[in-house]
Scaffold this active site. Sequence first.
Site, PDB file in Angstrom:
ATOM      1  N   THR A 106       0.850  -1.179   0.000  1.00 45.31           N
ATOM      2  CA  THR A 106       0.000   0.000   0.000  1.00 45.31           C
ATOM      3  C   THR A 106       0.887   1.231   0.000  1.00 45.31           C
ATOM      4  O   THR A 106       2.080   1.155   0.332  1.00 45.31           O
ATOM      5  CB  THR A 106      -0.959  -0.010   1.215  1.00 45.31           C
ATOM      6  OG1 THR A 106      -1.980   0.985   1.023  1.00 45.31           O
ATOM      7  CG2 THR A 106      -0.225   0.276   2.519  1.00 45.31           C
ATOM      8  N   THR A 107       0.320   2.361  -0.362  1.00 43.12           N
ATOM      9  CA  THR A 107       1.096   3.600  -0.484  1.00 43.12           C
ATOM     10  C   THR A 107       1.924   3.883   0.761  1.00 43.12           C
ATOM     11  O   THR A 107       3.113   4.209   0.678  1.00 43.12           O
ATOM     12  CB  THR A 107       0.150   4.777  -0.769  1.00 43.12           C
ATOM     13  OG1 THR A 107      -0.305   4.692  -2.123  1.00 43.12           O
ATOM     14  CG2 THR A 107       0.840   6.123  -0.564  1.00 43.12           C
ATOM     15  N   HIS A 154      21.532  32.098  39.024  1.00 42.06           N
ATOM     16  CA  HIS A 154      20.489  33.131  38.931  1.00 42.06           C
ATOM     17  C   HIS A 154      21.037  34.418  38.308  1.00 42.06           C
ATOM     18  O   HIS A 154      20.654  35.536  38.699  1.00 42.06           O
ATOM     19  CB  HIS A 154      19.872  33.419  40.312  1.00 42.06           C
ATOM     20  CG  HIS A 154      19.287  32.219  40.969  1.00 42.06           C
ATOM     21  ND1 HIS A 154      18.013  31.763  40.705  1.00 42.06           N
ATOM     22  CD2 HIS A 154      19.822  31.350  41.864  1.00 42.06           C
ATOM     23  CE1 HIS A 154      17.780  30.671  41.420  1.00 42.06           C
ATOM     24  NE2 HIS A 154      18.868  30.394  42.132  1.00 42.06           N
ATOM     25  N   SER A 277      28.093  44.976  11.890  1.00 44.17           N
ATOM     26  CA  SER A 277      26.921  45.844  11.960  1.00 44.17           C
ATOM     27  C   SER A 277      26.955  46.819  10.791  1.00 44.17           C
ATOM     28  O   SER A 277      28.022  47.279  10.377  1.00 44.17           O
ATOM     29  CB  SER A 277      26.911  46.618  13.278  1.00 44.17           C
ATOM     30  OG  SER A 277      25.972  47.676  13.233  1.00 44.17           O
ATOM     31  N   SER A 278      25.779  47.162  10.274  1.00 44.26           N
ATOM     32  CA  SER A 278      25.714  48.115   9.168  1.00 44.26           C
ATOM     33  C   SER A 278      25.916  49.549   9.642  1.00 44.26           C
ATOM     34  O   SER A 278      26.133  50.442   8.823  1.00 44.26           O
ATOM     35  CB  SER A 278      24.365  47.997   8.448  1.00 44.26           C
ATOM     36  OG  SER A 278      23.312  48.340   9.333  1.00 44.26           O
ATOM     37  N   LYS A 283      31.007  46.615  16.420  1.00 40.45           N
ATOM     38  CA  LYS A 283      30.224  45.415  16.742  1.00 40.45           C
ATOM     39  C   LYS A 283      30.787  44.170  16.060  1.00 40.45           C
ATOM     40  O   LYS A 283      31.274  44.220  14.945  1.00 40.45           O
ATOM     41  CB  LYS A 283      28.763  45.592  16.281  1.00 40.45           C
ATOM     42  CG  LYS A 283      27.975  46.660  17.007  1.00 40.45           C
ATOM     43  CD  LYS A 283      27.543  46.213  18.398  1.00 40.45           C
ATOM     44  CE  LYS A 283      26.561  45.044  18.374  1.00 40.45           C
ATOM     45  NZ  LYS A 283      25.263  45.379  17.774  1.00 40.45           N
ATOM     46  N   ARG A 284      30.682  43.019  16.760  1.00 39.15           N
ATOM     47  CA  ARG A 284      30.903  41.703  16.167  1.00 39.15           C
ATOM     48  C   ARG A 284      29.865  40.779  16.784  1.00 39.15           C
ATOM     49  O   ARG A 284      30.056  40.224  17.866  1.00 39.15           O
ATOM     50  CB  ARG A 284      32.318  41.210  16.446  1.00 39.15           C
ATOM     51  CG  ARG A 284      32.690  40.037  15.531  1.00 39.15           C
ATOM     52  CD  ARG A 284      34.190  39.778  15.534  1.00 39.15           C
ATOM     53  NE  ARG A 284      34.534  38.586  16.277  1.00 39.15           N
ATOM     54  CZ  ARG A 284      35.642  38.431  16.956  1.00 39.15           C
ATOM     55  NH1 ARG A 284      36.509  39.420  17.032  1.00 39.15           N
ATOM     56  NH2 ARG A 284      35.893  37.308  17.584  1.00 39.15           N
ATOM     57  N   ASN A 285      28.748  40.661  16.109  1.00 39.27           N
ATOM     58  CA  ASN A 285      27.605  39.945  16.667  1.00 39.27           C
ATOM     59  C   ASN A 285      27.825  38.421  16.642  1.00 39.27           C
ATOM     60  O   ASN A 285      28.421  37.891  15.695  1.00 39.27           O
ATOM     61  CB  ASN A 285      26.341  40.285  15.872  1.00 39.27           C
ATOM     62  CG  ASN A 285      26.010  41.764  15.944  1.00 39.27           C
ATOM     63  OD1 ASN A 285      26.126  42.387  16.995  1.00 39.27           O
ATOM     64  ND2 ASN A 285      25.619  42.343  14.821  1.00 39.27           N
TER      65      ASN A 285
END
Length: 345
Positions: A106-107, A154, A277-278, A283-285
């Site tokens: 069967t299928t 925490h 970042s543009s 920045k270095r994400n």
Amino acid sequence: MASTVFDSSLFRDMFGTAEMRDVFSDEALVGRYLEAEAALARAQARMGVVPTDAAKAIDAASRAVKIDYDRLRRETENVGYPILPLVHQLSEAAGDAGRYVHWGATTQDIMDTANVLQLRAALGIVARDLRDLRGILAAMARKYRDTPMAGRTHLQQALPVTFGYKAAVWLSSIDRHIERIDQALPRILVGEFSGAAGTLASIGSGGLEMQKLFCEELGLHQPTITWHVARDGIAEAVTLLGLITGTLGKIASDVMMMSATEFGEVSEPFAPGRGASSTMPQKRNPISSELMLAAAKAVRQHVAARLDGMIHGFERATGPWHLEWVSLPESFLLTASSLANAKFM
């Protein structure tokens, strides 16, 4: 044009890998269908149910047939499933032997078995990448075993730990995931050949032997009974991916917090332009970590869908089965992406 991140030329390698896409491509899936149909013919020839020459012709046709994908798509949309349209093309390619194609099946037998063949390939990739990651984390734990840092509970500084200790905690989960895959494979890699209502009624007294030979031909385990509506194996596979991406999401979360300017304890590897970042040149994400976290959240939704999809009606499914066609490829693509990003990061 692409409509999702999985087939977008812009995003697909951020939410999957070429290797995993190959496993779940249309061509690969149809190839698995043909592989299952050919294995069935070979098994039936071994029992003397199908002439040996016919089985050889079907096997040869399954390897040589040039699928008309436009025709297959049109007929699949009409029928609702791809197997009958594919059987038409395979039967035509097999000539006189075509009347023996798909005999007694069967299928869902063919589609389920094809999915298991995909799972075998996909889980092999995942297991390999986990072992690669294990080696990276083990080396990191050794290298930084004496590098002190603040332990936090925490989100507040608690007692001193070492960065090697933290890496070893991450490693411990990866070890368990490797073990989980090894333990789960016998439950997941099970063939399906049971007939219309799962009773092998179309075969008669030789049904279980035919099922056994069919699974042998494909290197799969024989089921204890049909699993047309017992979908725990499929659910287990996707749940495993949820656990794996959950661990990778936790690692990503730690790294993103520790790489924040106020912490400055770690950073992702430098690559020119990566995470730029543009508007802010300083920045270095943490791009890899962000993608790992996104994958964990997306796979979690597929785990929920697969658990919900275990609830099937009577002896054959309605809508829940169709959900697998969405969940399986997307879950594996996301997991492959997360593992690739983890190895880089």
